[in-house]
Each structure stands twice: as structure tokens, then as C-alpha cells.
Write a protein that holds these residues in place. Structure first.
Motif, PDB file in Angstrom:
ATOM      1  N   GLY A   1      39.778  35.221  40.464  1.00  0.00           N
ATOM      2  CA  GLY A   1      40.437  36.013  41.497  1.00  0.00           C
ATOM      3  C   GLY A   1      39.645  36.152  42.776  1.00  0.00           C
ATOM      4  N   LYS A   2      38.639  35.292  42.961  1.00  0.00           N
ATOM      5  CA  LYS A   2      37.809  35.335  44.157  1.00  0.00           C
ATOM      6  C   LYS A   2      38.131  34.146  45.055  1.00  0.00           C
ATOM      7  N   PRO A   3      37.895  34.264  46.367  1.00  0.00           N
ATOM      8  CA  PRO A   3      38.062  33.094  47.233  1.00  0.00           C
ATOM      9  C   PRO A   3      37.078  32.001  46.828  1.00  0.00           C
ATOM     10  N   PRO A   4      37.511  30.771  46.669  1.00  0.00           N
ATOM     11  CA  PRO A   4      36.570  29.686  46.357  1.00  0.00           C
ATOM     12  C   PRO A   4      35.479  29.590  47.414  1.00  0.00           C
ATOM     13  N   ARG A   5      34.284  29.239  46.981  1.00  0.00           N
ATOM     14  CA  ARG A   5      33.118  29.318  47.876  1.00  0.00           C
ATOM     15  C   ARG A   5      33.138  28.285  48.995  1.00  0.00           C
TER      16      ARG A   5
ATOM     17  N   VAL B   1      33.912  22.394  40.223  1.00  0.00           N
ATOM     18  CA  VAL B   1      34.263  23.247  39.089  1.00  0.00           C
ATOM     19  C   VAL B   1      34.006  24.716  39.415  1.00  0.00           C
ATOM     20  N   ALA B   2      32.941  24.999  40.151  1.00  0.00           N
ATOM     21  CA  ALA B   2      32.654  26.381  40.551  1.00  0.00           C
ATOM     22  C   ALA B   2      33.752  26.932  41.451  1.00  0.00           C
ATOM     23  N   ASN B   3      34.312  26.087  42.295  1.00  0.00           N
ATOM     24  CA  ASN B   3      35.437  26.528  43.124  1.00  0.00           C
ATOM     25  C   ASN B   3      36.636  26.910  42.255  1.00  0.00           C
ATOM     26  N   VAL B   4      36.904  26.110  41.219  1.00  0.00           N
ATOM     27  CA  VAL B   4      37.995  26.446  40.301  1.00  0.00           C
ATOM     28  C   VAL B   4      37.689  27.752  39.582  1.00  0.00           C
ATOM     29  N   ALA B   5      36.447  27.923  39.148  1.00  0.00           N
ATOM     30  CA  ALA B   5      36.063  29.150  38.448  1.00  0.00           C
ATOM     31  C   ALA B   5      36.215  30.375  39.343  1.00  0.00           C
ATOM     32  N   ASP B   6      35.838  30.251  40.612  1.00  0.00           N
ATOM     33  CA  ASP B   6      36.033  31.356  41.554  1.00  0.00           C
ATOM     34  C   ASP B   6      37.500  31.749  41.615  1.00  0.00           C
ATOM     35  N   TRP B   7      38.368  30.746  41.734  1.00  0.00           N
ATOM     36  CA  TRP B   7      39.807  31.012  41.838  1.00  0.00           C
ATOM     37  C   TRP B   7      40.332  31.665  40.561  1.00  0.00           C
TER      38      TRP B   7
END
Length: 324
Positions: A310-314, A301-307
Motif C-alpha cells: 500500500g505504499k508508493p513504489p520507490r 521486485v521491491a517496487n512490487v512489494a511496496d505496492w
């Protein structure tokens, strides 16, 4: 502008999706069953992102039918269910959940090794069947772990965690990897080629990801090269081992026992493996602790939130999709 839509292809923890609710529309899975390719296309159609698991096949054909898709966040360190090359061609980001499951999965490897080596499964069934009526010097003799040689195929994060645990058993550890690890990162283990590992190790643990190159890296020929007293453990992926050949090796005594958490064609298990008393079988639960599975979902979910921010997913797998 309309909000992005995020599809969840399986049911996770009840509040897994909550961190995304204020920034995206959520399409939750109606049932906790793995979707086939057609089901994924129906459920993810029109969505910008999907949270998936290893049982959800995002093949090239599926990806081509999802033109709006921009991110696939896999809940799992492995991602062989996703055609990453096809996703990259389409500019779709793919993420996984490494690190958070390393220690729990390494624990599971040791659980299987101990259970298979010391014959825990078949001796417990024998006891439960009411057959224990006396003690004997040769009752359920198993294999020692302490002071023996452990061979690890795949010395990534989990392989190194397994090697660290082997120190407590006073084991000699050898490993095979595509590359030799630098001194200080190898946990005191020694690199050998695969042939030497199979012929030398008293116990072998497989921790490599599945790919066309690793398909059936353990088959009849490799099993024949192992010691007859050896224990084989697979916590990597189904398909690394030829299950038919393994079942025959267990039946004939070519190797002593096996501990398996993953299988070809799972959740269907080859009936000859189910019939093997010297095999300890678990249903793909290597990372199955509450804390670890929760952390895996949270990272996806944090990867989706990063995207969405507008940030590269972690934990982006295919970094080639990022702008240069």
C-alpha cells in the motif's frame, strides 16, 4: 479475499520472486523468451502486477486488454517498451530501475570507446586468423583518447558517470542536454549545442532515452558533420542511430569507427553493420554484470512489494497516478 497475482514476463534469477511468494500468487514465465503483444496479454491476463523487461511491449492496445493490471515493474532504467501515457490514463503505475546500473553501464561505454578507438576487435580477429607474422610501425594504428575531446549526448546519471571517468584520461568533455546542468553537477563538462558537439568532439557517446523526439538523432546528416577520425558509441537505445546511415558512414570512412551495444530492431542486426570491421558490436550487455543485473531484479521486485504494502513504489515513473 483472493490474493493478488504477479506475472513475471521473463525468467530472472531463480530466487528473484521469492520475496513476493508470501503475499501474492506468482505466475512465472514458462520460457526465457521475450513475449510478443499477444503473448503478454495471455500471460498477464487476470494479474494485478507484471514484472517486465525492455523487450516486452506494453502498448496501449495490450494495456487495454488487461483490465486487472495495476502495476508494471520494468527491469531496466529505460521504459520505452511501455506506453506510459496509456498506463497513466488507466491508473496503472509504471516503475523502472535507475541508479543501480549507472556505474556498470558507464564502464561499458568506456569498454566500447576503447575497443573501437584502439581497433581491438578487428586487430584481434586478424591475430586469431594467423596473420600476425611481423611487427611494423604502422600496425593497427588507432585513435588516442587521452587529451582529446569527448562529447556526451545525454548528461543524466550515466552521462555524468562517463564524464567522471574521462577526467582520468585528461579529456576535455562537452555535452548536449535538454537543459544546462548547474555548476557542480556537470562534472566539469561544458554544455554546447548538438551541432557544435558533433563537429568538435573527437569521440561521441549517446546516452539518451529513446522516444519519438530522439528517433534517429544521429543520421546521415549528423554523421557527415562529425570528424572523419571520430568514434561513435551508442549505449542508449536502438533507434537513436540510423543503422543504415551508420553502416554507410563506416564503410565510406565518413567516421573512423563505432561501438554499439544497442540496435534498431534488436536482436536482429542490420547485415551491413555485421559486415563492418570497424564496428565493435555487443548484444545489449551494458548493465550485464552479476551484481548489477541482480540489483535491477531486486529493485523491480521491491517496487512490487511496496505496492502490495500500500505504499508508493520507490522508483515510480508516472507519479500522476498517485492520489493528490
Amino acid at each position: 479475499m483472493s490474493r493478488p497475482v504477479v506475472a513475471f514476463t521473463r525468467q530472472y534469477f531463480p530466487d528473484t520472486a521469492e520475496p513476493l511468494a508470501h503475499r501474492a500468487d506468482l505466475r512465472l514465465s514458462p520460457a526465457d523468451e521475450a513475449l510478443d503483444a499477444a503473448g503478454i496479454v495471455r500471460h498477464v491476463a487476470g494479474c494485478s502486477a507484471a514484472v517486465a523487461t525492455t523487450g516486452c511491449p506494453f502498448t496501449a492496445s495490450v494495456i487495454d486488454q488487461l483490465p486487472e493490471l495495476r502495476l508494471i515493474a520494468n527491469v531496466g532504467v529505460g521504459y520505452n517498451n511501455i506506453d506510459v501515457a496509456a498506463a497513466t490514463r488507466r491508473g496503472i503505475m509504471v516503475t523502472n530501475t535507475p541508479d543501480v546500473l549507472t556505474e556498470s553501464t558507464a564502464d561499458m561505454a568506456w569498454a566500447l570507446l576503447l575497443a573501437a578507438g584502439r581497433r581491438i576487435g578487428d586487430s584481434e580477429r586478424w591475430l586469431r586468423d594467423g596473420q600476425w607474422n611481423r611487427w611494423a610501425i604502422d600496425l593497427w594504428l588507432g585513435a588516442d583518447l587521452h587529451g582529446t575531446t569527448l562529447g556526451i549526448v545525454g548528461m543524466g546519471r550515466i552521462g555524468r558517470a562517463i564524464a567522471r571517468r574521462a577526467k582520468g584520461f585528461g579529456m576535455n568533455v562537452i555535452y548536449h542536454n535538454r537543459r544546462t546542468l548547474p555548476a557542480g553537477e556537470d562534472e566539469g563538462a561544458r554544455w554546447v549545442d548538438k551541432a557544435e558537439l558533433l563537429s568538435t568532439a573527437d569521440h561521441v557517446i549517446l546516452v539518451v532515452p529513446y522516444s519519438a523526439e530522439t528517433h534517429h538523432i544521429i543520421g546521415a546528416e549528423q554523421l557527415a558533420a562529425m570528424k572523419r577520425t571520430a568514434v561513435l558509441v551508442n549505449i542508449g537505445r536502438g533507434g537513436l542511430v540510423d543503422d543504415v546511415a551508420l553502416a554507410q558512414a563506416l564503410k565510406s570512412g565518413q567516421i573512423a569507427s563505432a561501438g554499439l551495444d544497442v540496435f534498431e530492431n534488436e536482436p536482429r542486426i542490420h547485415p551491413d553493420l555485421l559486415a563492418a570491421p570497424n564496428a565493435v558490436l555487443t548484444p545489449h550487455i551494458g548493465s550485464a554484470t552479476f551484481r548489477t543485473r541482480r540489483a535491477m531484479c531486486d529493485l523491480a521486485v521491491a517496487n512490487v512489494a511496496d505496492w502490495l504494502d500500500g505504499k508508493p513504489p520507490r522508483t515510480l515513473v508516472n507519479k500522476d497516478v498517485l492520489p493528490v
